[in-house]
Design a protein around this motif. Sequence first.
Motif, PDB file in Angstrom:
ATOM      1  N   MET B   1       0.767  -1.098  -0.044  1.00 52.94           N
ATOM      2  CA  MET B   1       0.091   0.091   0.020  1.00 52.94           C
ATOM      3  C   MET B   1       0.969   1.116  -0.040  1.00 52.94           C
ATOM      4  O   MET B   1       1.794   1.432   0.722  1.00 52.94           O
ATOM      5  N   GLU B   2       0.642   2.211  -0.706  1.00 53.11           N
ATOM      6  CA  GLU B   2       1.090   3.343  -0.566  1.00 53.11           C
ATOM      7  C   GLU B   2       0.426   4.832  -1.309  1.00 53.11           C
ATOM      8  O   GLU B   2      -0.589   4.326  -1.905  1.00 53.11           O
ATOM      9  N   TRP B   3       0.711   5.836  -0.989  1.00 50.15           N
ATOM     10  CA  TRP B   3      -0.019   6.972  -1.458  1.00 50.15           C
ATOM     11  C   TRP B   3       1.022   8.021  -1.313  1.00 50.15           C
ATOM     12  O   TRP B   3       2.016   8.047  -0.625  1.00 50.15           O
ATOM     13  N   GLU B   4       0.655   9.087  -1.980  1.00 46.89           N
ATOM     14  CA  GLU B   4       1.594  10.438  -2.055  1.00 46.89           C
ATOM     15  C   GLU B   4       0.686  11.696  -2.330  1.00 46.89           C
ATOM     16  O   GLU B   4      -0.439  11.427  -2.921  1.00 46.89           O
ATOM     17  N   ALA B   5       1.011  12.576  -1.534  1.00 43.73           N
ATOM     18  CA  ALA B   5       0.154  13.909  -1.548  1.00 43.73           C
ATOM     19  C   ALA B   5       0.521  14.880  -0.826  1.00 43.73           C
ATOM     20  O   ALA B   5       1.479  14.715   0.031  1.00 43.73           O
ATOM     21  N   PRO B   6       0.106  16.237  -1.049  1.00 41.16           N
ATOM     22  CA  PRO B   6       0.710  17.159  -0.323  1.00 41.16           C
ATOM     23  C   PRO B   6       0.054  17.091   1.032  1.00 41.16           C
ATOM     24  O   PRO B   6      -1.139  16.562   1.032  1.00 41.16           O
ATOM     25  N   GLY B   7       0.715  17.529   2.004  1.00 46.39           N
ATOM     26  CA  GLY B   7       0.166  17.427   3.481  1.00 46.39           C
ATOM     27  C   GLY B   7       0.889  18.506   4.545  1.00 46.39           C
ATOM     28  O   GLY B   7       1.726  19.200   3.876  1.00 46.39           O
ATOM     29  N   ILE B   8       0.390  18.320   5.690  1.00 45.33           N
ATOM     30  CA  ILE B   8       1.071  19.370   6.696  1.00 45.33           C
ATOM     31  C   ILE B   8       1.422  18.437   7.883  1.00 45.33           C
ATOM     32  O   ILE B   8       0.613  17.576   8.240  1.00 45.33           O
ATOM     33  N   ILE B   9       2.882  18.703   8.181  1.00 46.07           N
ATOM     34  CA  ILE B   9       3.081  17.973   9.508  1.00 46.07           C
ATOM     35  C   ILE B   9       2.475  18.639  10.699  1.00 46.07           C
ATOM     36  O   ILE B   9       2.508  19.790  10.989  1.00 46.07           O
ATOM     37  N   LEU B  10       1.772  17.803  11.650  1.00 44.14           N
ATOM     38  CA  LEU B  10       1.106  18.554  12.627  1.00 44.14           C
ATOM     39  C   LEU B  10       1.694  17.841  13.992  1.00 44.14           C
ATOM     40  O   LEU B  10       2.013  18.738  14.955  1.00 44.14           O
ATOM     41  N   ASP B  11       2.301  16.683  14.095  1.00 47.85           N
ATOM     42  CA  ASP B  11       2.962  16.374  15.341  1.00 47.85           C
ATOM     43  C   ASP B  11       4.098  15.273  15.283  1.00 47.85           C
ATOM     44  O   ASP B  11       4.120  14.611  14.324  1.00 47.85           O
ATOM     45  N   LEU B  12       5.141  15.302  16.094  1.00 48.72           N
ATOM     46  CA  LEU B  12       6.313  14.609  15.913  1.00 48.72           C
ATOM     47  C   LEU B  12       6.777  13.948  17.279  1.00 48.72           C
ATOM     48  O   LEU B  12       6.853  14.651  18.475  1.00 48.72           O
ATOM     49  N   ARG B  13       6.571  12.496  17.601  1.00 52.91           N
ATOM     50  CA  ARG B  13       7.069  11.883  18.733  1.00 52.91           C
ATOM     51  C   ARG B  13       8.242  11.478  18.505  1.00 52.91           C
ATOM     52  O   ARG B  13       8.346  10.359  17.720  1.00 52.91           O
ATOM     53  N   PRO B  14       9.641  11.689  19.329  1.00 54.69           N
ATOM     54  CA  PRO B  14      10.762  10.880  18.800  1.00 54.69           C
ATOM     55  C   PRO B  14      10.630   9.449  19.435  1.00 54.69           C
ATOM     56  O   PRO B  14       9.831   8.993  20.050  1.00 54.69           O
ATOM     57  N   LEU B  15      11.295   8.611  18.528  1.00 53.62           N
ATOM     58  CA  LEU B  15      11.268   7.333  18.471  1.00 53.62           C
ATOM     59  C   LEU B  15      12.559   6.893  18.360  1.00 53.62           C
ATOM     60  O   LEU B  15      13.083   6.964  17.256  1.00 53.62           O
ATOM     61  N   GLY B  16      13.286   6.343  19.530  1.00 51.91           N
ATOM     62  CA  GLY B  16      14.564   5.948  19.488  1.00 51.91           C
ATOM     63  C   GLY B  16      15.704   7.157  19.209  1.00 51.91           C
ATOM     64  O   GLY B  16      15.279   8.261  19.581  1.00 51.91           O
ATOM     65  N   GLU B  17      16.912   6.887  18.725  1.00 52.37           N
ATOM     66  CA  GLU B  17      17.981   8.090  18.534  1.00 52.37           C
ATOM     67  C   GLU B  17      17.409   8.937  17.484  1.00 52.37           C
ATOM     68  O   GLU B  17      17.824  10.298  17.615  1.00 52.37           O
TER      69      GLU B  17
END
Lengths: 197, 244
Positions: B1-17
């Motif tokens: 499955m995959e898609w590509e689209a213009p978007g907005i980054i809303l939130d980021l939670r660190p995962l690992g280093e």
Amino acid sequence: MGGPEIERLVALLAKLPGFGPRSARRAALKLLQQPELRMLPLAVALAEAARATKACGECGNLDSRDPCSICADLHRDRHLVCVVEQVGDLWALERAHVHRGLYHVLGGTLSALAGQRPEDLSLHPLLARLEAGGVTEVILALGATVDGATTAHWLTDRLKSFDVAITRVGQGVPMGGALDVLDDGTLAAALRTRRAV
Amino acid sequence: MEWEAPGIILDLRPLGEGDSVATVMTEAHGTHRGLARGAQSRSRAALWQPGNLVQLRWVGRLEEQLGSLTAEMVHPAASLVMEDRLLLGMLTAACAVAAGALIEREPQPVVFGGLLRLLARLPAGPQMLNEHIRWELSLLAALGFGLDLSHCAVTGETVDLPYVSPRTGRAVSTAAAGVWRDRLLPLPAFLRDNSEGDLPAWRDGLRLTGTFIERDAFGSHHRPLPQARQALYDMVQALAEGRS
């Protein structure tokens, strides 16, 4: 593989920054091949560092002394305080020999999205230092991120009642950086903070 | 499955280093999470900032998996407003509200379009608060909690509507408000007559939308209003009262 002792060693090493299970196994093997030469001195150094290291009550730096060697150094410019997010940032500035004043480690940044609140940061020692007088400039050396900028605005607001200049580290083109490889955000910041020459 | 689209980054939670779990929003996929490899790295951190407008690509073996996200910068909205406390507050508040209030993977084209326009035009200045408040109204409507500001809930009047009932979310006229006016929320005029508004009006507008976002969008999930949204209201209130 080896017994439970070695498994435990590998598991603990794998939790360190820059290590994964494979690199932890390689490091463990290297240590175990010559324990007298590498492993036992490392174990002693680890134990001594764990026993001796403490957070400086004035700036938050990690040192074996409290106040730390930077705060205790009478040759440093005590009019300047540089505020950084983490101890690693302090060490980076010390490594570069670019700041001869004192430091304050906030212990993180406000994160509006992750819920990191002002009370989670170490601010009182900085306020106490400013109230004691003698500081003329506070340099905000926080990350050029949304959280870093949010923290810088909040700190500026908190410190404006003190008679100190509040400055911020510059943002833009890094040393050796060619413009065509910079990201759009850095280019925008570089142009916005341009200065007369 | 995959898609590509213009978007907005809303939130980021660190995962690992070096990685992060990113929450993004697109027109066709709504809010969507994915693993952003290297998002904390030196070379990618400037891109993976909340508020940035990007071209996104999501790949997952199955639809229901977290999948991984890659992005290319389209508009560095975050870095353009970092110098301005109020604009940065609007950016973080809008991202936090969208990330927390919207149902994951449910398309919300109107909310997405409004947020896209808001973030793209944020550097225009404090008057973007007008658009911010209108966007929050559209978000409430998209979630099924739309406010009815067109006529009085009691008398049906369509003019002289200075209040909103915090219980029903409907406008109330001066005559109908009577002795209960202190219990009602002020309805700023710019939401009725499409005027520009000013700081006190924007403060009232944020209070109005904030009340319903807190109660209906977040309270129904037993979650508090995002800290960033509360901070924006406090900031505008301080500005309106000349304290900042």
